[in-house]
Design an enzyme around this catalytic site. Structure first.
Site: not given
Length: 317
Positions: A150, A178-181, A201-204
């Site tokens: 991100t 799919r939605i992340g952070d 940023t990273g694994l949401g």
């Protein structure tokens, strides 16, 4: 005092231009939007905007978030397709007190009515990445997910307003919808002009579990400097995840406070970020997790050159 910080080397050119806007007295909201649009429009950054990597159905779904630290106004879009600059749509949504987070078809209808640019966001290069990954997964039993970087930015302007924003195409080959952070206030971004702002940023899925951006700002409000707040928050979430299930996903964060001081923390290797502050040059730094702590060093020109060469190199399918 003005300052702007952003995740990843890909933000450099936009941050430089945004810093010049801040230097001219423009607002932090204008600076963040401009800087993120610069990344969204560049086709060789495969995790944001045009050229972003598609989901498992080879469809590009984009997420973005925006927050004004003066008014606490925020806007976000998630799973939006075929619009060029989701950060601008999120910023427009922040003007509303209700209906300020829209997803998928609803976000697309809103963007169309507001006159935002329609654009096919799936590029030929992204299709090549997709076909290559399908082949790798089949032949090497690799996990399909890759490329979830991100672009997150936090800016402080000379009037003292802090704004945070994010934009991403999410996990490569994610499930449709799919939605992340990134579009989640408090997860991917948070801003409070009386304190500071942060972005992640990273694994949401893991970043959201710690409300990580909000936690950083909360710790700064309690008196921690940005570096301590970032490090402590990453450490706590990393430890909690490892204790509860044995592992933690990628967690990387940056933050600035109301005085322009900044911080960064990560639990991975080779996380890069950009900082540009009044009376300083824009600089790219590398952050590496060594023995549980974030070690920050200036990026060399050799590293900078290699970064761009790798992203613009032909794809061997």
């Amino acid at each position: 005092m003005w300052a702007i910080i952003a995740t990843w080397r890909m933000a450099l050119e936009g941050v430089q231009e945004a810093g010049n806007l801040l230097k001219e007295g423009k607002s932090s909201g204008e600076a963040v939007e401009h800087a993120i649009r610069r990344v969204e429009d560049f086709p060789y950054y495969k995790s944001v905007g045009y050229g972003g990597l598609p989901n498992e159905e080879m469809i590009v779904e984009l997420d973005a978030g925006y927050m004004d630290g003066n008014t606490m106004a925020m806007g976000a879009v998630a799973g939006i397709k075929d619009f060029a600059n989701p950060i601008s749509i999120a910023k427009e949504l922040s003007k509303d007190t209700v209906n300020c987070v829209l997803v998928a078809e609803g976000a697309e209808k809103y963007a169309g009515k507001k006159g935002f640019e329609r654009k096919t966001m799936l590029t030929d290069r992204a299709k090549q990445h997709y076909r290559k990954r399908v082949k790798e997964v089949r032949e090497q039993e690799l996990k399909p997910y890759d490329g979830h970087d991100t672009v997150g930015e936090v800016a402080l302007d000379s009037a003292g307003k802090i704004v945070a924003g994010t934009s991403t195409s999410g996990l490569f080959m994610k499930k449709a919808g799919r939605i992340g952070d990134s579009p989640i206030v408090g997860g991917g971004f948070y801003a409070d002009s009386e304190v500071g702002g942060a972005t992640a940023t990273g694994l949401g899925e893991d970043l959201m579990k710690g409300c990580i951006s909000y936690e950083i700002v909360r710790k700064m409000k309690e008196g921690m400097d940005p570096q301590e707040a970032c490090q402590r928050t990453v450490d706590e979430l990393d430890a909690k995840l490892k204790k509860s299930r044995g592992f933690a996903g990628d967690l990387s964060v940056v933050a600035i406070d109301k005085d322009g001081n900044y911080g960064c923390a990560t639990n991975i290797q080779n996380f890069s970020f950009v900082i540009y502050r009044e009376n300083e040059e824009a600089k790219v730094y590398l952050a590496n997790c060594i023995d549980g702590k974030t070690v920050i060093t200036a990026a060399s020109q050799e590293w900078m050159d290699q970064y761009m060469q790798e992203r613009m190199a032909p794809i061997q399918e």
